[in-house]
Scaffold this active site. Structure first.
Site, mmCIF file in Angstrom:
data_model
loop_
_atom_site.group_PDB
_atom_site.id
_atom_site.type_symbol
_atom_site.label_atom_id
_atom_site.label_comp_id
_atom_site.label_asym_id
_atom_site.label_seq_id
_atom_site.Cartn_x
_atom_site.Cartn_y
_atom_site.Cartn_z
ATOM 1 N N GLY A 55 7.132 6.261 6.717
ATOM 2 C CA GLY A 55 8.605 6.133 6.658
ATOM 3 C C GLY A 55 8.988 4.659 7.061
ATOM 4 O O GLY A 55 10.296 4.339 7.530
ATOM 5 N N HIS B 229 6.085 -0.035 0.519
ATOM 6 C CA HIS B 229 6.562 0.962 1.273
ATOM 7 C C HIS B 229 5.826 2.051 1.464
ATOM 8 O O HIS B 229 5.494 2.803 0.413
ATOM 9 C CB HIS B 229 8.100 1.213 0.725
ATOM 10 C CG HIS B 229 8.810 2.148 1.449
ATOM 11 N ND1 HIS B 229 9.800 1.694 2.514
ATOM 12 C CD2 HIS B 229 8.868 3.613 1.849
ATOM 13 C CE1 HIS B 229 10.143 2.584 2.805
ATOM 14 N NE2 HIS B 229 9.787 3.730 2.621
ATOM 15 N N CYS B 230 5.392 2.608 2.606
ATOM 16 C CA CYS B 230 4.351 3.628 2.943
ATOM 17 C C CYS B 230 5.447 4.877 3.409
ATOM 18 O O CYS B 230 6.066 4.842 4.289
ATOM 19 C CB CYS B 230 3.796 3.409 4.079
ATOM 20 S SG CYS B 230 2.485 4.725 4.315
ATOM 21 N N PRO B 231 5.414 5.957 2.646
ATOM 22 C CA PRO B 231 6.300 7.294 2.817
ATOM 23 C C PRO B 231 5.656 7.853 3.791
ATOM 24 O O PRO B 231 6.387 8.674 4.531
ATOM 25 C CB PRO B 231 6.325 8.021 1.333
ATOM 26 C CG PRO B 231 4.780 7.628 0.576
ATOM 27 C CD PRO B 231 4.595 6.110 0.969
#
Length: 389
Positions: free
Chosen positions: A176, A171-173
């Site tokens: 998003g 999951h890439c912040p």
């Protein structure tokens, strides 16, 4: 809220995205899907567009005069490249990464036949893992309590989006969104495009400093002082290149060996065979040359409103005292037969201890009854562990 009444039972229907149980954020009436941390996306766009504007105003505008015929190309190239970077960024963050739909009921174990004495909704205990053969190699898949299904190989449950994602990478912040089977290629295009854009700005800032040095016949340090914007861009792009460039190199390695970030950190295929590795050429073709699988979710479809979901009844042996221990036993590799024997032995000694204490209670007086009174064991409610990754 859009609702439609259909059928004789007057069932109310809503769009799928309005009844979605995950943590996703939807836009344009379910046409775009983002992760719950989509607020970081404008920051990512600003970190790309902001330095470009400074470059065009403070450096590119002056390079147009020095490069004569090629001056326009020096300015247009980064603009086009930035537009491409923003496009793949939005394709990464605004599409379904490969979410696997949840089940409304848990699956029944293989070979299970319901007897006439079974109560409605009663299911036996489900094993926590199941063996699946992939290219001749046995791969264990886990059962997801949240989605009530056995995950497909290479899928995992994202604790941030609260969804099981097919071929889950991470999951890439910064975008998003989860990175999965349907947006991984766009994610790799984004980090590589951002790397090349940083290298471009970094290089032409040094070109501009060198041109100042030659035109005014001064040292390189004095030329740098005359263009502080170039120095700021050089420092910024140097740091950013280490970040996005490192990601580009790392994911180049992952693609060449057909791994995901999750698998690389968890399984360490360097020490054992990777059942998904088909060779470097075929691995790259699998990521970039195959068609993207269609989404398994129609977020604009009409679904009935769930007024109240009845609690699922299970057999009595499902919530045993050693059920909470079972999850750690699987990961720690403990012997279940030894545990069951210990529990039976402990129950036998407990029964003897109960008989002795009962005889003592009968022999005591009224004064000592308060000291020998038994306190019923406190029942601790069991909460199933929600799978994450």
């Amino acid at each position: 809220m859009e609702r439609y009444v259909v059928g004789e039972d007057q069932t109310k229907l809503v769009r799928t995205y309005k009844a979605w149980k995950g943590n996703n954020v939807f836009c344009l009436q379910g046409r775009l899907i983002f992760g719950p941390d989509v607020r970081s996306l404008p920051l990512t766009i600003f970190l790309i567009v902001g330095p470009l504007i400074i470059f065009l105003v403070m450096v590119g505008r002056k390079l147009m005069d020095d490069f004569n015929h090629w001056g326009v190309a020096v300015v247009v190239a980064p603009v086009v490249f930035t537009c491409w970077t923003l496009c793949v960024l939005l394709l990464t963050s605004s599409r379904d990464p490969g979410i696997i739909p949840r089940n409304k009921r848990p699956p029944e174990p293989e070979g299970y036949e319901r007897s006439a004495e079974s109560l409605p909704g009663q299911t036996p205990r489900l094993p926590r893992t199941k063996d699946v053969v992939v290219n001749g190699t046995v791969v264990k898949v886990k059962y997801c309590d949240t989605c009530m299904m056995y995950r497909t190989p290479r899928s995992s449950h994202c604790s941030i989006c609260d969804n099981c994602v097919e071929r889950f990478d991470h999951h890439c912040p910064w975008v998003g969104q989860c990175i999965g089977v349907r947006n991984y290629r766009f994610f790799y295009m984004f980090v590589t495009s951002a790397t090349l854009l940083c290298v471009y700005v970094f290089s032409f800032c040094w070109v501009y400093i060198t041109m100042i040095k030659r035109s005014e016949d001064i040292t390189i340090w004095k030329a740098m002082i005359k263009t502080p914007a170039s120095i700021a861009l050089i420092v910024y792009t140097f740091i950013a290149t280490w970040f996005v460039g490192g990601l580009s190199v790392f994911h180049f390695y992952l693609i060449s060996t057909n791994q995901t970030t999750y698998e690389n950190f968890r399984y360490n295929y360097d020490r054992r065979a990777n059942p998904f590795n088909r060779g470097m050429f075929h691995n790259f073709a699998e990521v970039f040359c195959t068609s993207i699988p269609p989404s398994k979710n129609n977020f604009r479809a009409l679904v009935p409103v769930e007024v109240g979901f009845p609690e699922r009844q299970v057999s009595r042996d499902y919530f045993t005292s050693n059920m909470r221990k079972e999850y750690s036993d699987i990961e720690m590799g403990k012997n279940r037969e030894w545990l069951e024997d210990s529990l039976q032995e402990g129950g036998h000694h407990g029964a003897q201890h109960s008989e002795i204490s009962t005889e003592k209670d009968a022999a005591t007086t009224d004064v000592g009854r308060s000291r020998s009174a038994k306190v019923p064991p406190k029942q601790v409610p069991y909460h199933p562990r929600n799978s994450s990754w």
